[in-house]
Write a protein that holds these residues in place. Structure first.
Motif, short mmCIF file in Angstrom:
data_model
loop_
_atom_site.label_atom_id
_atom_site.label_comp_id
_atom_site.label_asym_id
_atom_site.label_seq_id
_atom_site.Cartn_x
_atom_site.Cartn_y
_atom_site.Cartn_z
N ALA A 86 -4.14 -10.59 2.28
CA ALA A 86 -5.25 -9.64 2.27
C ALA A 86 -6.58 -10.27 2.64
CB ALA A 86 -5.37 -8.99 0.89
N LEU A 87 -6.64 -11.61 2.65
CA LEU A 87 -7.90 -12.29 2.99
C LEU A 87 -8.35 -11.94 4.41
CD1 LEU A 87 -7.23 -15.83 1.47
CD2 LEU A 87 -8.75 -14.06 0.57
N VAL A 88 -7.41 -11.60 5.28
CA VAL A 88 -7.79 -11.27 6.66
C VAL A 88 -7.82 -9.77 6.90
CG1 VAL A 88 -6.84 -13.44 7.51
CG2 VAL A 88 -5.43 -11.36 7.58
N SER A 142 -4.88 -2.19 6.09
CA SER A 142 -3.72 -2.30 5.20
C SER A 142 -3.00 -3.65 5.30
CB SER A 142 -2.73 -1.19 5.56
OG SER A 142 -2.29 -1.34 6.90
N ILE A 143 -2.10 -3.83 4.34
CA ILE A 143 -1.10 -4.91 4.41
C ILE A 143 0.22 -4.25 4.77
CG2 ILE A 143 0.25 -6.57 3.09
CD1 ILE A 143 -2.08 -7.15 1.37
N ARG A 144 0.92 -4.83 5.71
CA ARG A 144 2.21 -4.28 6.14
C ARG A 144 3.34 -5.10 5.52
NH1 ARG A 144 3.76 -2.63 12.33
NH2 ARG A 144 6.01 -2.41 12.09
N LEU A 168 5.14 -10.06 4.86
CA LEU A 168 3.85 -9.41 4.71
C LEU A 168 2.95 -9.86 5.86
CD1 LEU A 168 4.98 -10.20 1.69
CD2 LEU A 168 2.74 -9.38 0.95
N ASP A 169 2.22 -8.94 6.46
CA ASP A 169 1.28 -9.34 7.49
C ASP A 169 0.07 -8.41 7.49
OD1 ASP A 169 1.60 -7.25 9.80
OD2 ASP A 169 3.65 -7.83 9.31
N ALA A 170 -1.05 -8.93 7.96
CA ALA A 170 -2.30 -8.16 8.06
C ALA A 170 -3.08 -8.70 9.23
CB ALA A 170 -3.11 -8.29 6.77
N GLY A 171 -3.98 -7.88 9.76
CA GLY A 171 -4.77 -8.26 10.92
C GLY A 171 -4.02 -8.01 12.20
N GLN A 203 -5.51 -13.04 11.61
CA GLN A 203 -4.21 -12.52 11.23
C GLN A 203 -3.56 -13.45 10.21
OE1 GLN A 203 -1.70 -11.36 14.60
NE2 GLN A 203 -3.53 -11.36 15.91
N ALA A 204 -2.64 -12.88 9.40
CA ALA A 204 -1.91 -13.68 8.42
C ALA A 204 -0.54 -13.05 8.21
CB ALA A 204 -2.67 -13.74 7.10
#
Length: 376
Positions: free
Chosen positions: A274-276, A282-284, A294-297, A303-304
């Motif tokens: 969630a930091l990115v 959202s977080i996917r 889990l990924d975001a960005g 991205q993470a």
């Protein structure tokens, strides 16, 4: 009026009584705490804002009985700052003198005759274990709305049927349900009440350490009130008026897909990913056999991604959640493992807790979270 009281006892009682005082009272006297010293050595402290009342009783050496009204927040700050010695109160005319060791304060009184009469505590409806009440209320109130323009959703629906209590709260994006048992005054007691989430949370936190809490209810007989009582303290609150939405039907009857993952592992990974995640993104979570990613960005943004071990029953599925709503639900579960039950990638996901990776889940607490649609 004149009395002596122990400093720690006074500070705790004043702080508890003054905690619900309004920051902008509709009338100046509502910023006050009413102090009543009786000849039998009991000191009563009261606060009331026409919606929520609080009263605390503590022992004191009363020399001259009487009643006085003083600024609640100021008295709380003073009492907490006093040295650890007995505190002497005395009233002369329109002033209150507070003496503790070498410390001396003089406070102006407020017109006690203008102070409203506190509501009468309703009849005790039953008793609940304090620690269980605190835990259950914390689990449910995370889903209550903070939007005062939707007053119904700022409440917790309390359904009582005999020895079972069900707590429900929703803000339209998530729904929490918690079932617990209590000892009703009557075995066939049955009622429904809508209690302000803030009031319920405050009462559970401040009274839950007392072992057991008496719950009082008055519905359908003039003023609708809920009351909580423990350890010489009691608080009452007006119930919210209105018809709560029929939210129970939102829980799915069947979930063809479910996944189980370590609760703490998912919390830690979600916080990192969630930091990115930019504001309102959202977080996917992508579930496949043996793991969840889990990924975001996306695009040119930061991205993470992170993979965790997971057990998946059913076909692969991907969902996206508001990071804070996801963390709220995981934090409320309080179990080693979390089961996520799915019907469709765009339908609400049910979170329940279980003690082992391969075990059965518990239905005592259920958290339903609406996913965020994402572009494939």
């Amino acid at each position: 009026m004149k009395f002596r009281v122990e400093r720690d006892v006074l500070a705790e009682a004043v702080t508890w009584t003054a905690r619900t005082l309004p920051t902008r009272p509709p009338a100046p006297v509502l910023a006050g705490v009413k102090i009543e010293a009786s000849a039998d050595g009991v000191l009563g402290l009261s606060s009331f804002d026409y919606e929520v009342s609080a009263r605390s009783e503590i022992p004191a050496e009363v020399t001259e009985p009487g009643t006085v009204l003083v600024s609640g927040r100021l008295l709380a700050e003073i009492s907490r700052s006093l040295p650890g010695k007995p505190v002497d109160f005395s009233v002369e005319g329109s002033k209150v003198t507070v003496v503790c060791g070498a410390s001396r304060f003089t406070l102006l009184t407020m017109p006690v005759e203008d102070y409203p009469t506190l509501p009468t505590m309703p009849d005790i409806a039953g008793t609940v274990a304090g620690d269980e009440l605190t835990h259950a209320v914390a689990q449910v109130t995370v889903a209550a709305s903070r939007d005062d323009t939707l007053p119904l959703l700022t409440g917790v629906r309390v359904e009582i049927e005999g020895e079972r209590i069900t707590l429900l709260a929703t803000d339209r994006y998530r729904l929490a349900l918690r079932e617990m048992t209590w000892k009703p005054a009557s075995p066939d007691f049955s009622t429904v009440a809508l209690v302000r989430a803030r009031t319920l949370s405050d009462a559970a936190k401040s009274l839950g350490g007392s072992g057991s809490v008496n719950v009082a209810l008055s519905t359908g007989a003039g003023v609708d009130l809920v009351g909580f009582e423990a350890g010489g303290r009691h608080t009452t609150s007006l119930l919210i008026d209105g018809d709560y939405p029929h939210v129970r039907r939102l829980f799915p009857d069947e979930t063809p897909i479910h996944a189980v993952v370590s609760t703490q592992g998912l919390i830690n990974a979600s916080k990192r990913v969630a930091l990115v995640a930019e504001r309102n993104t959202s977080i996917r979570l992508s579930f496949t056999e043996g793991q969840v990613v889990l990924d975001a960005g996306q695009g040119d943004d930061a991205q993470a991604s992170e993979a965790l071990e997971a057990v998946l029953v059913g076909e692969d599925i991907s969902v996206a959640f508001n990071p804070q709503f996801l963390l709220d639900g995981l934090g409320a579960l309080g179990t080693d493992f979390t089961r996520l039950s799915f019907t469709h990638p765009n339908k609400p996901v049910e979170f329940t807790g279980q003690s082992t990776l391969e075990g059965e889940d518990s239905s005592h607490y259920r958290y339903l979270l609406v996913p965020i649609r994402f572009a494939n």
